[in-house]
Design a protein around this motif. Structure first.
Motif, mmCIF file in Angstrom:
data_model
loop_
_atom_site.group_PDB
_atom_site.id
_atom_site.type_symbol
_atom_site.label_atom_id
_atom_site.label_comp_id
_atom_site.label_asym_id
_atom_site.label_seq_id
_atom_site.Cartn_x
_atom_site.Cartn_y
_atom_site.Cartn_z
ATOM 1 N N GLY A 50 0.820 -1.210 0.000
ATOM 2 C CA GLY A 50 0.000 0.000 0.000
ATOM 3 C C GLY A 50 0.852 1.257 0.000
ATOM 4 N N THR A 51 1.955 1.211 0.755
ATOM 5 C CA THR A 51 2.789 2.410 0.906
ATOM 6 C C THR A 51 3.382 2.874 -0.423
ATOM 7 O OG1 THR A 51 3.311 1.847 3.192
ATOM 8 C CG2 THR A 51 4.823 3.359 2.093
ATOM 9 N N VAL A 52 3.790 1.923 -1.285
ATOM 10 C CA VAL A 52 4.415 2.374 -2.550
ATOM 11 C C VAL A 52 3.425 3.184 -3.390
ATOM 12 C CG1 VAL A 52 6.199 0.592 -2.691
ATOM 13 C CG2 VAL A 52 3.972 0.164 -3.720
ATOM 14 N N LEU A 53 2.137 2.848 -3.300
ATOM 15 C CA LEU A 53 1.146 3.627 -4.049
ATOM 16 C C LEU A 53 0.874 4.967 -3.364
ATOM 17 C CD1 LEU A 53 -1.435 0.975 -5.309
ATOM 18 C CD2 LEU A 53 0.773 1.675 -6.258
ATOM 19 N N ILE A 54 0.811 4.952 -2.038
ATOM 20 C CA ILE A 54 0.584 6.208 -1.304
ATOM 21 C C ILE A 54 1.769 7.153 -1.528
ATOM 22 C CG2 ILE A 54 0.246 7.210 0.997
ATOM 23 C CD1 ILE A 54 -1.082 4.498 1.787
ATOM 24 N N GLU A 55 2.979 6.596 -1.543
ATOM 25 C CA GLU A 55 4.162 7.427 -1.817
ATOM 26 C C GLU A 55 4.037 8.139 -3.154
ATOM 27 O OE1 GLU A 55 5.922 8.186 1.009
ATOM 28 O OE2 GLU A 55 7.656 8.117 -0.330
ATOM 29 N N LYS A 56 3.541 7.415 -4.156
ATOM 30 C CA LYS A 56 3.509 7.997 -5.511
ATOM 31 C C LYS A 56 2.282 8.874 -5.742
ATOM 32 C CE LYS A 56 4.243 6.747 -10.323
ATOM 33 N NZ LYS A 56 4.576 5.683 -11.255
ATOM 34 N N TYR A 57 1.139 8.488 -5.156
ATOM 35 C CA TYR A 57 -0.108 9.167 -5.508
ATOM 36 C C TYR A 57 -0.818 9.807 -4.314
ATOM 37 C CZ TYR A 57 0.442 6.315 -9.728
ATOM 38 O OH TYR A 57 0.931 5.719 -10.868
ATOM 39 N N GLY A 58 -0.342 9.525 -3.095
ATOM 40 C CA GLY A 58 -1.116 9.938 -1.918
ATOM 41 C C GLY A 58 -0.735 11.307 -1.385
ATOM 42 N N GLN A 59 -1.452 11.711 -0.339
ATOM 43 C CA GLN A 59 -1.242 13.034 0.240
ATOM 44 C C GLN A 59 -0.137 13.004 1.297
ATOM 45 O OE1 GLN A 59 -5.366 14.136 1.232
ATOM 46 N NE2 GLN A 59 -5.165 15.568 -0.475
ATOM 47 N N ARG B 285 -15.039 0.543 -9.025
ATOM 48 C CA ARG B 285 -15.229 0.888 -10.436
ATOM 49 C C ARG B 285 -15.014 2.404 -10.567
ATOM 50 N NH1 ARG B 285 -18.584 -3.173 -13.147
ATOM 51 N NH2 ARG B 285 -19.269 -1.555 -14.573
ATOM 52 N N PRO B 286 -14.657 2.866 -11.764
ATOM 53 C CA PRO B 286 -14.454 4.316 -11.928
ATOM 54 C C PRO B 286 -15.743 5.095 -11.639
ATOM 55 C CG PRO B 286 -13.590 3.099 -13.807
ATOM 56 C CD PRO B 286 -14.377 2.115 -12.991
ATOM 57 N N VAL B 287 -15.578 6.374 -11.315
ATOM 58 C CA VAL B 287 -16.747 7.236 -11.098
ATOM 59 C C VAL B 287 -17.392 7.560 -12.447
ATOM 60 C CG1 VAL B 287 -17.544 9.428 -10.106
ATOM 61 C CG2 VAL B 287 -15.580 8.245 -9.102
ATOM 62 N N ALA B 288 -16.582 8.049 -13.379
ATOM 63 C CA ALA B 288 -17.140 8.439 -14.681
ATOM 64 C C ALA B 288 -16.266 7.984 -15.847
ATOM 65 C CB ALA B 288 -17.292 9.965 -14.741
ATOM 66 N N ALA B 289 -15.002 7.759 -15.590
ATOM 67 C CA ALA B 289 -14.071 7.476 -16.692
ATOM 68 C C ALA B 289 -14.245 6.063 -17.223
ATOM 69 C CB ALA B 289 -12.638 7.663 -16.198
ATOM 70 N N TRP C 253 -8.442 4.459 -4.275
ATOM 71 C CA TRP C 253 -8.688 5.489 -3.255
ATOM 72 C C TRP C 253 -7.874 5.165 -2.015
ATOM 73 C CZ3 TRP C 253 -12.139 9.043 -5.138
ATOM 74 C CH2 TRP C 253 -12.969 8.614 -6.190
ATOM 75 N N LEU C 254 -7.574 6.193 -1.239
ATOM 76 C CA LEU C 254 -6.997 5.954 0.080
ATOM 77 C C LEU C 254 -8.101 6.248 1.092
ATOM 78 C CD1 LEU C 254 -4.591 5.182 1.757
ATOM 79 C CD2 LEU C 254 -3.966 7.591 1.888
ATOM 80 N N VAL C 255 -8.574 5.193 1.747
ATOM 81 C CA VAL C 255 -9.751 5.309 2.609
ATOM 82 C C VAL C 255 -9.327 5.217 4.072
ATOM 83 C CG1 VAL C 255 -11.950 4.221 3.208
ATOM 84 C CG2 VAL C 255 -11.219 4.329 0.813
ATOM 85 N N ASP C 256 -9.696 6.229 4.838
ATOM 86 C CA ASP C 256 -9.464 6.215 6.292
ATOM 87 C C ASP C 256 -10.305 5.086 6.894
ATOM 88 O OD1 ASP C 256 -9.651 6.654 9.029
ATOM 89 O OD2 ASP C 256 -9.601 8.833 8.836
ATOM 90 N N GLY D 150 -4.212 8.504 -8.103
ATOM 91 C CA GLY D 150 -4.148 8.466 -9.566
ATOM 92 C C GLY D 150 -5.471 8.929 -10.162
ATOM 93 N N ALA D 151 -5.536 8.849 -11.475
ATOM 94 C CA ALA D 151 -6.726 9.366 -12.167
ATOM 95 C C ALA D 151 -7.911 8.410 -12.064
ATOM 96 C CB ALA D 151 -6.383 9.583 -13.647
ATOM 97 N N ASP D 152 -9.110 8.954 -12.254
ATOM 98 C CA ASP D 152 -10.304 8.107 -12.321
ATOM 99 C C ASP D 152 -10.125 7.124 -13.490
ATOM 100 O OD1 ASP D 152 -12.873 7.222 -11.649
ATOM 101 O OD2 ASP D 152 -13.838 8.615 -13.064
ATOM 102 N N GLY D 153 -10.308 5.837 -13.232
ATOM 103 C CA GLY D 153 -10.173 4.823 -14.290
ATOM 104 C C GLY D 153 -8.761 4.299 -14.478
ATOM 105 N N ALA D 154 -7.802 4.872 -13.727
ATOM 106 C CA ALA D 154 -6.396 4.464 -13.938
ATOM 107 C C ALA D 154 -5.975 3.297 -13.051
ATOM 108 C CB ALA D 154 -5.460 5.645 -13.694
ATOM 109 N N GLY D 155 -6.921 2.725 -12.298
ATOM 110 C CA GLY D 155 -6.565 1.667 -11.339
ATOM 111 C C GLY D 155 -5.829 0.491 -11.974
ATOM 112 N N GLY D 156 -6.273 0.074 -13.161
ATOM 113 C CA GLY D 156 -5.655 -1.092 -13.808
ATOM 114 C C GLY D 156 -4.186 -0.848 -14.121
#
Ligand SMILES: Cc1cc2nc3c(=O)[nH]c(=O)nc-3n(C[C@H](O)[C@H](O)[C@H](O)COP(=O)(O)OP(=O)(O)OC[C@H]3O[C@@H](n4cnc5c(N)ncnc54)[C@H](O)[C@@H]3O)c2cc1C
Length: 373
Positions: free
Chosen positions: A85-94, A159-163, A170-173, A212-218
């Motif tokens: 999880g941390t490698v993604l938070i490092e790149k895309y998280g707050q 699933r994406p919101v609109a893309a 997402w990073l969910v508390d 990351g962007a909406d729809g970019a999860g894959g």
């Protein structure tokens, strides 16, 4: 030995190893071990130096996971998911969460598998629906989340919101209203890792929590996560194999037949089982090391190695722990040897997504020049 490995050795010998049997028996989350790892900076191992982390990478993370897995695969898997999880938070998280991880105050995990998508985590069915301009509402039935309700955050797929695209991350508390874990984890193996289902009902998350962007999860799952995740889970299996072979060797070199004072280790059959198991474990380790080399050099076969490493080590662990049970005979059924615990723990890696069977299909497709999915 590097400083962080010395710190780790202390934590393993003083906290993790002595508690491993209780962690398993009581399905107890290894909180004390995580606190110690956090205080030693090891939860922030892959966090950047500029936010207070150790600034190390996958090659060092495997050393930590492998050492812990020799004594407590439950704790090793919790840490595997945290690093994943941390490698993604490092790149895309707050930055606030990144800093909390670097400081050892925050544990994260992946919440990808769902009741609907099962092990096909790349195709979530859970939803993220816009709630005004600044928020989304998440609904999901996550099927197994390591550190469920214990981690501070979940790296979450929907699933994406609109893309277009298969998914959004997402990073969910983990303390948000609407999140619940309806049943505690009472598993066959890795009993300490709290891998419970997590349900989300209209969980309100700010758009700023998107990774990351909406729809970019894959793309993120394949490009950023798969190399880390597959190598670390494979590594947990490697440490586990070393642990079980150490215990089996100790048993056969200390056990005698009263009739002639010969030991179990004097039996060529037993030694041959041990040798075959050692070769299998070492083959898997060579592949892991070559995977790290391929990733570091950006070799064209790096992704093939990534797919191979988890399948190879996960399947080897099944064979090696099976051999250890046979080598130790009826004594292996007793909990005090620790062999049966590692045998049970070994069963998880091959069915964790991407499962060995899925990886075989992916590897076969890659070899035939076909798209992966
Ligand atoms: C201890 C533990 C911890 C876990 N922790 C996490 C976590 O932290 N986060 C997370 O997101 N998930 C986690 N998981 C879930 C894991 O990643 C898998 O999603 C889950 O184990 C799959 O179980 P299932 O019953 O849905 O399998 P299924 O998908 O129903 O698979 C059943 C069988 O079918 C095979 N199969 C499925 N698809 C294919 C295919 N396309 N080709 C060939 N064979 C196939 C599988 O290999 C398996 O043998 C964890 C699982 C375990 C056991």
């Amino acid at each position: 030995m590097s400083n962080y490995l010395e710190l780790l050795e202390n934590i393993v010998t003083r906290t993790i190893a002595p508690q491993a049997a209780d962690t398993d028996r009581e399905a107890r989350y290894p909180r004390q071990a995580l606190d110690a790892l956090g205080a030693a900076g090891l939860l922030g191992l892959v966090s950047s130096k500029d936010i207070g982390g150790l600034g190390l990478g996958l090659a060092e993370a495997v050393q930590v996971v492998e050492r812990i897995a020799r004594d407590c695969p439950s704790t090793a898997m919790v840490l595997t998911m945290h690093y994943a999880g941390t490698v993604l938070i490092e790149k895309y998280g707050q930055e606030d969460v990144r800093r909390a991880i670097a400081a050892g105050r925050h544990v994260t995990t992946l919440a990808w598998s769902e009741a609907g998508s099962r092990s096909h985590f790349w195709a979530p069915v859970s939803t993220a629906v816009a709630d005004g301009a600044e928020h989304v509402l998440l609904d999901a039935r996550k099927s197994m989340v390591t550190s469920a309700q214990q981690a501070d955050s979940y790296v979450w797929s929907s699933r994406p919101v609109a893309a277009e695209g298969p998914s959004t991350l997402w990073l969910v508390d983990s303390k948000l209203p609407g999140l619940s874990a309806p049943q505690a984890f009472d598993g066959m193996g890795l009993r300490g890792n709290a891998s419970a289902p997590v349900k989300a009902e209209k969980v309100r998350v700010p758009l700023t929590a998107r990774l990351g962007a909406d729809g970019a999860g894959g793309d993120i799952m394949n490009g950023d996560e798969l190399p880390v995740f597959c190598t670390l889970i494979g590594t947990a299996s490697l440490g586990l194999m070393d642990g079980v072979l150490e215990r089996a060797t100790q048993h056969i070199t200390a056990t005698q037949f009263a009739e002639n004072s010969s030991g179990l280790a004097d039996l060529p059959t037993i030694r041959a089982y041990l040798a075959r198991a050692r070769i299998r474990a070492d083959q898997a380790r060579c592949l892991r090391d070559d995977t790290l080399a391929a990733l570091a050099a950006g070799r064209p076969d790096a992704m093939l190695r990534v797919l191979e490493v988890k399948a190879s080590a996960g399947e080897a662990a099944l064979e090696v722990t099976d051999a250890a049970m046979r080598i130790c005979g009826g004594a292996a059924f007793r909990k005090d040897l620790g062999v049966e615990r590692l045998f049970r723990d070994s069963r998880a890696a091959s069915v964790m997504g991407p499962t060995s069977d899925v990886l075989y299909d992916f590897i076969g497709r890659a070899l035939c020049g076909m798209p992966l999915a």
